[in-house]
Design a protein around this motif. Structure first.
Motif, PDB file in Angstrom:
ATOM      1  N   VAL A  89       0.834  -1.208   0.000  1.00 20.55           N
ATOM      2  CA  VAL A  89       0.000   0.000   0.000  1.00 20.55           C
ATOM      3  C   VAL A  89       0.866   1.255   0.000  1.00 20.55           C
ATOM      4  O   VAL A  89       0.660   2.177  -0.797  1.00 20.55           O
ATOM      5  N   PHE A  90       1.868   1.301   0.876  1.00 20.38           N
ATOM      6  CA  PHE A  90       2.676   2.507   1.018  1.00 20.38           C
ATOM      7  C   PHE A  90       3.943   2.500   0.158  1.00 20.38           C
ATOM      8  O   PHE A  90       4.668   3.499   0.118  1.00 20.38           O
ATOM      9  N   HIS A  91       4.184   1.364  -0.512  1.00 17.61           N
ATOM     10  CA  HIS A  91       5.341   1.231  -1.404  1.00 17.61           C
ATOM     11  C   HIS A  91       6.637   1.521  -0.656  1.00 17.61           C
ATOM     12  O   HIS A  91       7.511   2.251  -1.148  1.00 17.61           O
ATOM     13  N   LYS A  92       6.744   0.961   0.540  1.00 22.69           N
ATOM     14  CA  LYS A  92       7.947   1.142   1.348  1.00 22.69           C
ATOM     15  C   LYS A  92       8.102  -0.051   2.277  1.00 22.69           C
ATOM     16  O   LYS A  92       7.100  -0.678   2.663  1.00 22.69           O
ATOM     17  N   LYS A  93       9.333  -0.358   2.647  1.00 26.41           N
ATOM     18  CA  LYS A  93       9.593  -1.568   3.420  1.00 26.41           C
ATOM     19  C   LYS A  93       9.106  -1.476   4.857  1.00 26.41           C
ATOM     20  O   LYS A  93       8.670  -2.475   5.447  1.00 26.41           O
ATOM     21  N   HIS A  94       9.159  -0.278   5.447  1.00 25.92           N
ATOM     22  CA  HIS A  94       8.816  -0.162   6.862  1.00 25.92           C
ATOM     23  C   HIS A  94       7.820   0.983   7.095  1.00 25.92           C
ATOM     24  O   HIS A  94       8.220   2.069   7.560  1.00 25.92           O
ATOM     25  N   PRO A  95       6.539   0.785   6.758  1.00 22.81           N
ATOM     26  CA  PRO A  95       5.544   1.788   7.139  1.00 22.81           C
ATOM     27  C   PRO A  95       5.563   2.002   8.653  1.00 22.81           C
ATOM     28  O   PRO A  95       5.798   1.068   9.415  1.00 22.81           O
ATOM     29  N   ASP A  96       5.309   3.231   9.073  1.00 18.93           N
ATOM     30  CA  ASP A  96       5.378   3.519  10.503  1.00 18.93           C
ATOM     31  C   ASP A  96       3.996   3.384  11.151  1.00 18.93           C
ATOM     32  O   ASP A  96       3.002   3.083  10.489  1.00 18.93           O
ATOM     33  N   ALA A  97       3.955   3.618  12.469  1.00 21.73           N
ATOM     34  CA  ALA A  97       2.719   3.425  13.233  1.00 21.73           C
ATOM     35  C   ALA A  97       1.604   4.339  12.743  1.00 21.73           C
ATOM     36  O   ALA A  97       0.438   3.930  12.680  1.00 21.73           O
ATOM     37  N   ALA A  98       1.945   5.569  12.390  1.00 19.91           N
ATOM     38  CA  ALA A  98       0.923   6.500  11.913  1.00 19.91           C
ATOM     39  C   ALA A  98       0.330   6.035  10.586  1.00 19.91           C
ATOM     40  O   ALA A  98      -0.880   6.157  10.350  1.00 19.91           O
ATOM     41  N   GLU A  99       1.166   5.474   9.724  1.00 19.33           N
ATOM     42  CA  GLU A  99       0.672   4.971   8.437  1.00 19.33           C
ATOM     43  C   GLU A  99      -0.212   3.748   8.638  1.00 19.33           C
ATOM     44  O   GLU A  99      -1.246   3.601   7.974  1.00 19.33           O
ATOM     45  N   ARG A 100       0.196   2.845   9.536  1.00 19.02           N
ATOM     46  CA  ARG A 100      -0.652   1.683   9.844  1.00 19.02           C
ATOM     47  C   ARG A 100      -2.022   2.137  10.345  1.00 19.02           C
ATOM     48  O   ARG A 100      -3.052   1.620   9.910  1.00 19.02           O
ATOM     49  N   ALA A 101      -2.020   3.090  11.263  1.00 23.60           N
ATOM     50  CA  ALA A 101      -3.287   3.568  11.817  1.00 23.60           C
ATOM     51  C   ALA A 101      -4.139   4.213  10.731  1.00 23.60           C
ATOM     52  O   ALA A 101      -5.358   4.004  10.669  1.00 23.60           O
ATOM     53  N   TRP A 102      -3.499   4.991   9.852  1.00 22.71           N
ATOM     54  CA  TRP A 102      -4.248   5.625   8.758  1.00 22.71           C
ATOM     55  C   TRP A 102      -4.902   4.574   7.866  1.00 22.71           C
ATOM     56  O   TRP A 102      -6.067   4.694   7.484  1.00 22.71           O
ATOM     57  N   LEU A 103      -4.134   3.547   7.527  1.00 22.52           N
ATOM     58  CA  LEU A 103      -4.668   2.501   6.652  1.00 22.52           C
ATOM     59  C   LEU A 103      -5.829   1.763   7.299  1.00 22.52           C
ATOM     60  O   LEU A 103      -6.924   1.691   6.732  1.00 22.52           O
ATOM     61  N   TRP A 104      -5.617   1.221   8.491  1.00 25.37           N
ATOM     62  CA  TRP A 104      -6.604   0.306   9.069  1.00 25.37           C
ATOM     63  C   TRP A 104      -7.800   1.008   9.695  1.00 25.37           C
ATOM     64  O   TRP A 104      -8.832   0.376   9.922  1.00 25.37           O
ATOM     65  N   THR A 105      -7.703   2.314   9.957  1.00 29.41           N
ATOM     66  CA  THR A 105      -8.896   3.033  10.392  1.00 29.41           C
ATOM     67  C   THR A 105      -9.731   3.477   9.202  1.00 29.41           C
ATOM     68  O   THR A 105     -10.895   3.857   9.367  1.00 29.41           O
ATOM     69  N   GLY A 106      -9.166   3.415   7.994  1.00 30.53           N
ATOM     70  CA  GLY A 106      -9.881   3.876   6.811  1.00 30.53           C
ATOM     71  C   GLY A 106     -10.606   2.797   6.044  1.00 30.53           C
ATOM     72  O   GLY A 106     -11.288   3.084   5.051  1.00 30.53           O
ATOM     73  N   VAL A 107     -10.479   1.530   6.474  1.00 35.57           N
ATOM     74  CA  VAL A 107     -11.077   0.418   5.733  1.00 35.57           C
ATOM     75  C   VAL A 107     -11.835  -0.508   6.687  1.00 35.57           C
ATOM     76  O   VAL A 107     -11.758  -0.378   7.905  1.00 35.57           O
ATOM     77  N   ILE A 108     -12.540  -1.446   6.081  1.00 34.88           N
ATOM     78  CA  ILE A 108     -13.105  -2.590   6.797  1.00 34.88           C
ATOM     79  C   ILE A 108     -12.216  -3.791   6.523  1.00 34.88           C
ATOM     80  O   ILE A 108     -11.772  -3.986   5.391  1.00 34.88           O
ATOM     81  N   TYR A 109     -11.948  -4.579   7.561  1.00 33.34           N
ATOM     82  CA  TYR A 109     -11.220  -5.830   7.364  1.00 33.34           C
ATOM     83  C   TYR A 109     -12.134  -6.983   7.769  1.00 33.34           C
ATOM     84  O   TYR A 109     -12.752  -6.961   8.835  1.00 33.34           O
TER      85      TYR A 109
END
Length: 234
Positions: A89-109
């Motif tokens: 998703v972020f096209h990077k090896k180590h997304p940080d905590a803020a990016e994880r939170a942005w991703l998973w709060t924006g979708v349904i899993y």
């Protein structure tokens, strides 16, 4: 709300979800309703762990949510299938905590298979997939999803969905995307209950997942919002 989700979960759909035949309620991110593209990320299976105690925990209807909070947003475990997907998703090896939170709060899993797999050797059947797709279509309608990113390219999985849609006389448009190794991702687009749905099927990101190449597929398929799609790779 069931449990404590530290403000990361939206429980506004829970009354409607209670009326659906779901063994587990999906994770609904707190920013899902405000998202540019209302997206479901659809995993596959839940496997039995820790013997009987683990089984009891898994059978709770909120267990998927608790697991996703701990494995997804809080990243308490390695969870390769989540880390690899985040990398793509972020096209990077180590997304940080803020990016994880942005991703998973924006979708349904959610997970497609509606039963617990007894061991790692256990594999979903055609009927598992067919039941799961029927449940998914009801879920997608309730949450007004526009698109879904599906983990797994198995012909049986895709065929079960096509059979469900054929039984409802639903017209499906299929588009194959450029191959990634031996895998050919595809997009299925159709109308369900007067609601347009776009499903992108990718390789399951648990292992042997070339995330840099799949990052390109995610961008070319149009499933990512603009602010992520245009990120430069690191």
């Amino acid at each position: 709300m069931i449990g404590n989700y530290e403000g990361y979960l939206d429980d506004s759909f829970d009354d409607a979800l209670a009326a659906l035949p779901l063994n587990w309620w999906p994770w609904v991110g707190s920013n899902y309703l405000a998202s540019e593209l209302k997206t479901i990320v659809l995993g596959e299976s839940i496997y039995l762990y820790d013997g009987e105690l683990g089984s009891q925990k898994i059978l709770h209807r909120d267990s998927l949510r608790k697991r996703h909070l701990n494995h997804g947003i809080l990243a308490k475990y390695k969870s390769r299938f989540l880390r690899n997907f985040e990398r793509a998703v972020f096209h990077k090896k180590h997304p940080d905590a803020a990016e994880r939170a942005w991703l998973w709060t924006g979708v349904i899993y959610h997970n497609l298979v509606p039963r617990v797999m007894e061991s790692l050797r256990d594999r979903p059947t055609y009927n598992d997939y067919r039941t799961g797709w029927n449940d998914f279509l009801q879920l997608a309608f309730v949450v007004k999803a526009q698109q879904c990113i599906v983990y797994g390219l198995e012909p049986k999985k895709i065929g079960a969905l096509l059979d469900v849609l054929a039984s409802q006389s639903t017209k499906v448009i299929r588009e194959n995307l450029p191959a990634v190794g031996k895998n050919t991702p595809c997009i299925l687009t159709f109308q369900h209950n007067n609601q347009s749905l776009k499903l992108l099927f990718i390789r399951h990101p648990s292992a042997f997942f070339a995330w840099r190449e799949w990052a390109v597929i995610l961008r070319e398929s149009g499933v990512l919002p603009l602010e992520v799609k245009t990120l430069k790779p690191l």
